[in-house]
Design a protein around this motif. Structure first.
Motif, PDB file in Angstrom:
ATOM      1  N   ARG A  62      -7.810   2.449   2.389  1.00 54.13           N
ATOM      2  CA  ARG A  62      -7.103   3.092   1.285  1.00 54.13           C
ATOM      3  C   ARG A  62      -7.022   2.182   0.065  1.00 54.13           C
ATOM      4  NH1 ARG A  62      -3.064   4.201   5.365  1.00 54.13           N
ATOM      5  NH2 ARG A  62      -1.556   2.957   4.175  1.00 54.13           N
ATOM      6  N   TRP A 120     -15.507  -0.215   0.203  1.00 53.95           N
ATOM      7  CA  TRP A 120     -14.210  -0.613  -0.339  1.00 53.95           C
ATOM      8  C   TRP A 120     -13.907  -2.103  -0.134  1.00 53.95           C
ATOM      9  CZ3 TRP A 120     -11.799  -2.310   3.996  1.00 53.95           C
ATOM     10  CH2 TRP A 120     -12.105  -1.677   5.206  1.00 53.95           C
ATOM     11  N   GLY A 159      -3.049  -0.372  -5.082  1.00 54.18           N
ATOM     12  CA  GLY A 159      -4.358  -0.005  -4.568  1.00 54.18           C
ATOM     13  C   GLY A 159      -5.382  -1.119  -4.528  1.00 54.18           C
ATOM     14  N   SER A 214       0.827  -1.202   0.000  1.00 57.87           N
ATOM     15  CA  SER A 214       0.000   0.000   0.000  1.00 57.87           C
ATOM     16  C   SER A 214       0.864   1.256   0.000  1.00 57.87           C
ATOM     17  CB  SER A 214      -0.920  -0.011   1.232  1.00 57.87           C
ATOM     18  OG  SER A 214      -1.637   1.192   1.331  1.00 57.87           O
TER      19      SER A 214
END
Length: 285
Positions: free
Chosen positions: A108, A137, A86, A81
Motif C-alpha cells: 500500500r 512499489w 504513503g 500507513s
C-alpha cells in the motif's frame, strides 16, 4: 556463495539478519518478530550458528534488542500507513525484509530502500534468485555515500515525492557515522513535507547504559573496528533531542530501549530481555 558475494552486504547487516533468525530458532514463543527471510538472503555457510557472535546465551541481550527495535519500526510503519502516509524510506536498509514479510502493508506504500550500490545490486540479485522478486512499489536506491553521492537527489530520482508526507527510518546506522553526518541527515529529513516522521536509533554514551551492559557493549568495539565499521558516535538522550530541535523538527520524543523491553518482552517465561545501549528518536515535521 562466491567470494565476491561474500563482500556485500557488510558484516554488521548480516549479523543483524542472523540474530533475527536466531530469535525464531532458539528463543521460546511468542516471537517478537518472525524473520528468517534475511537468513535466506544472507545464505551463510553451514555452522553459522557456531560463530562466537551467535552464541545463544552470549548474544541474547543484543538479539532481543535487535528484534525489539525492528518490531517497533514495523508497528510504526503500520500506524503511519493507517493514518494515510504513503511513502516509506529506509536509510541504510541492508537486509531489511519488511517488504517481503509484510506485503499486506508494504504494497500500500511506495517504499524506498537506500544503501550502497554493491549492496543493492547484491540484494536485487538474491531476491530474484529466491523467487521473491522486486515489486513495482519497492525501489532499491543505490547511493555511494563514501563517494559523496547525495541520497536526497537519488531518492527524488527514484520517484519519491517531496511534497507528500513520508516515514523515514534509519536504524543501526548512526553509530557508524560521524556526528556531523548524523546532524546533516537530521537537517535534511526535517525539511520533509509536514506530517512526516523520522525514526532514528542511536548508541548511548556510557553514562546512559546500564552498568551490567557496559562491558558487553565495549567488547563489541574491537570486533566492529576489525570488520571496518568502527563505532564513531554516541549520544545522551538530551543531546539527541536538542539536535532534533536545532534541525527544525516540530516535535521530537525519546523512546528508550527500556520502553521497548517493557512493551515487547514483559512476562516472558524464558527471561529474554534486551540489553541497553541503543535508544530511538522519533521526530515529526
Amino acid at each position: 556463495m562466491s567470494d565476491g558475494q561474500r563482500q556485500v552486504p557488510d558484516s554488521t547487516a548480516v549479523r543483524v539478519a542472523l540474530w533475527r533468525a536466531m530469535h525464531v530458532r532458539v528463543d521460546a514463543p511468542p516471537h517478537v518478530l518472525q524473520d528468517e527471510v534475511g537468513l535466506r538472503l544472507a545464505a551463510p555457510d553451514e555452522g553459522w550458528q557456531e560463530r562466537p557472535d551467535m552464541d545463544p546465551r552470549g548474544s541474547s541481550g543484543f538479539r532481543a534488542a535487535i528484534v525489539g527495535r525492528a518490531r517497533f519500526v514495523e508497528d510504526l510503519v503500520a500506524e503511519e500507513s493507517a493514518r494515510g502516509v504513503g511513502q516509506y524510506v529506509v536509510l541504510g536498509a541492508g537486509l531489511d525484509t519488511f517488504a517481503q514479510r509484510r506485503p499486506d502493508i508494504a504494497a500500500r506504500l511506495r517504499m524506498f530502500e537506500i544503501d550502497h550500490p554493491d549492496t543493492q545490486e547484491w540484494k536485487r540479485r538474491r531476491l530474484i534468485e529466491l523467487g521473491l522478486g522486486v515489486p513495482d512499489w519497492l525501489r532499491l536506491v543505490p547511493v555511494d555515500f563514501e563517494a559523496g553521492a547525495d541520497w536526497w537527489e537519488r531518492l527524488s530520482a527514484a520517484g519519491f515525492d517531496p511534497g507528500q508526507p513520508a516515514l523515514v527510518v534509519c536504524t543501526g546506522v548512526s553509530m557508524y557515522l560521524t556526528k556531523d553526518a548524523n546532524e546533516a541527515t537530521l537537517r535534511r529529513v526535517a525539511g520533509l513535507a509536514p506530517g512526516s516522521t523520522f525514526a532514528l536509533s542511536f548508541m548511548l554514551t556510557p553514562a546512559f547504559i546500564a552498568p551490567s551492559d557496559r562491558s558487553a557493549v565495549e567488547a563489541f568495539r574491537p570486533l566492529t573496528r576489525a570488520e571496518g565499521t568502527p563505532f564513531r558516535s554516541a549520544y545522551g538522550p538530551p543531546e539527541m533531542l536538542a539536535l532534533a530541535d536545532d534541525a527544525g523538527f516540530a516535535r521530537a520524543r525519546h523512546v528508550p530501549g527500556t520502553a521497548l523491553a517493557e512493551r515487547y518482552f514483559a512476562g516472558r517465561s524464558d527471561g529474554l530481555y534486551p540489553s541497553t545501549g541503543e535508544d530511538l528518536l522519533v521526530a515529526t515535521t
